[in-house]
Motif scaffolding. Structure first.
Motif, mmCIF file in Angstrom:
data_model
loop_
_atom_site.group_PDB
_atom_site.id
_atom_site.type_symbol
_atom_site.label_atom_id
_atom_site.label_comp_id
_atom_site.label_asym_id
_atom_site.label_seq_id
_atom_site.Cartn_x
_atom_site.Cartn_y
_atom_site.Cartn_z
ATOM 1 N N LEU A 46 8.817 26.999 33.493
ATOM 2 C CA LEU A 46 9.341 26.586 34.794
ATOM 3 C C LEU A 46 10.692 25.914 34.554
ATOM 4 O O LEU A 46 10.768 24.828 33.981
ATOM 5 N N ASP A 47 11.742 26.600 34.942
ATOM 6 C CA ASP A 47 13.095 26.069 34.791
ATOM 7 C C ASP A 47 13.463 25.367 36.093
ATOM 8 O O ASP A 47 13.770 25.997 37.097
ATOM 9 N N MET A 48 13.427 24.047 36.062
ATOM 10 C CA MET A 48 13.612 23.241 37.269
ATOM 11 C C MET A 48 15.040 22.698 37.387
ATOM 12 O O MET A 48 15.277 21.700 38.058
ATOM 13 N N THR A 49 15.991 23.381 36.787
ATOM 14 C CA THR A 49 17.379 22.925 36.756
ATOM 15 C C THR A 49 17.964 22.665 38.142
ATOM 16 O O THR A 49 18.683 21.691 38.349
ATOM 17 N N LEU A 50 17.671 23.523 39.109
ATOM 18 C CA LEU A 50 18.275 23.395 40.438
ATOM 19 C C LEU A 50 17.513 22.438 41.357
ATOM 20 O O LEU A 50 18.010 22.060 42.415
ATOM 21 N N VAL A 51 16.303 22.046 40.962
ATOM 22 C CA VAL A 51 15.493 21.144 41.786
ATOM 23 C C VAL A 51 15.947 19.712 41.500
ATOM 24 O O VAL A 51 15.825 19.221 40.392
ATOM 25 N N GLU A 52 16.470 19.066 42.543
ATOM 26 C CA GLU A 52 16.988 17.709 42.382
ATOM 27 C C GLU A 52 15.965 16.640 42.747
ATOM 28 O O GLU A 52 15.999 15.542 42.227
ATOM 29 N N LYS A 53 15.072 16.981 43.699
ATOM 30 C CA LYS A 53 14.101 15.969 44.119
ATOM 31 C C LYS A 53 12.793 16.634 44.517
ATOM 32 O O LYS A 53 12.742 17.827 44.831
ATOM 33 N N THR A 54 11.755 15.831 44.508
ATOM 34 C CA THR A 54 10.433 16.309 44.881
ATOM 35 C C THR A 54 9.644 15.159 45.484
ATOM 36 O O THR A 54 10.038 14.002 45.365
ATOM 37 N N ASP A 55 8.567 15.495 46.138
ATOM 38 C CA ASP A 55 7.675 14.458 46.643
ATOM 39 C C ASP A 55 6.322 14.632 45.954
ATOM 40 O O ASP A 55 6.194 15.435 45.019
ATOM 41 N N GLU A 56 5.327 13.890 46.404
ATOM 42 C CA GLU A 56 4.002 13.935 45.779
ATOM 43 C C GLU A 56 3.420 15.352 45.784
ATOM 44 O O GLU A 56 2.853 15.803 44.796
ATOM 45 N N LYS A 57 3.568 16.074 46.894
ATOM 46 C CA LYS A 57 3.054 17.445 46.997
ATOM 47 C C LYS A 57 3.791 18.383 46.046
ATOM 48 O O LYS A 57 3.203 19.292 45.479
ATOM 49 N N LEU A 89 6.513 13.447 36.991
ATOM 50 C CA LEU A 89 5.515 14.317 36.353
ATOM 51 C C LEU A 89 4.701 13.569 35.303
ATOM 52 O O LEU A 89 3.494 13.742 35.204
ATOM 53 N N LYS A 90 5.371 12.735 34.527
ATOM 54 C CA LYS A 90 4.648 11.976 33.505
ATOM 55 C C LYS A 90 3.685 10.982 34.144
ATOM 56 O O LYS A 90 2.596 10.746 33.646
ATOM 57 N N GLU A 91 4.093 10.406 35.267
ATOM 58 C CA GLU A 91 3.233 9.449 35.968
ATOM 59 C C GLU A 91 2.017 10.145 36.576
ATOM 60 O O GLU A 91 0.898 9.674 36.486
#
Length: 124
Positions: A46-57, A89-91
């Motif tokens: 999973l290359d998440m380079t373009l993903v800048e933010k995320t939420d719990e979901k 992710l680690k949390e």
């Protein structure tokens, strides 16, 4: 969901082309990443380079795809994570996630696990 895939011999690289992976996209992310025809018998990066933010979901969606791969006796690695995504992710997950700073290291992680599985199968 917009995404890019790169299929190699034993690996599929899945790169979401979204800035935010949130509740609106999490179900689509899971469905898309786990039903790729190219994934058949291949490991996933999973290359998440373009993903800048995320939420719990969004974090849950990433972990769901990750676990899906291992449930199917394949490997998964994450790369291109910013500090915020890495911490989230680690949390939420654990320290056993394959998180690699570069694509080359992600490929190395996947290939080492693949070799490990082959060696263990040969011992049975």
């Amino acid at each position: 969901m917009k995404f890019k895939i790169d299929t190699k011999e034993k690996i599929v690289v899945f790169c979401p082309e979204e800035v935010a992976l949130d509740a609106n996209l999490s179900d689509d992310f899971i469905t898309t990443a786990t039903t790729l025809p190219e994934l058949n018998g291949r490991n996933l990066i999973l290359d998440m380079t373009l993903v800048e933010k995320t939420d719990e979901k969004g974090v849950e969606a990433i972990l769901t795809v990750y676990q899906y791969m291992y449930d199917n006796k394949l490997s998964c690695a994450l790369t291109g994570l910013n500090n915020t995504l890495t911490a989230a992710l680690k949390e939420a997950g654990d320290d056993m996630l394959n998180i690699a700073p570069t694509m080359a290291e992600a490929i190395d992680l996947i290939m080492m696990e693949e070799l490990e599985r082959e060696l263990l199968e040969g011992m049975e």
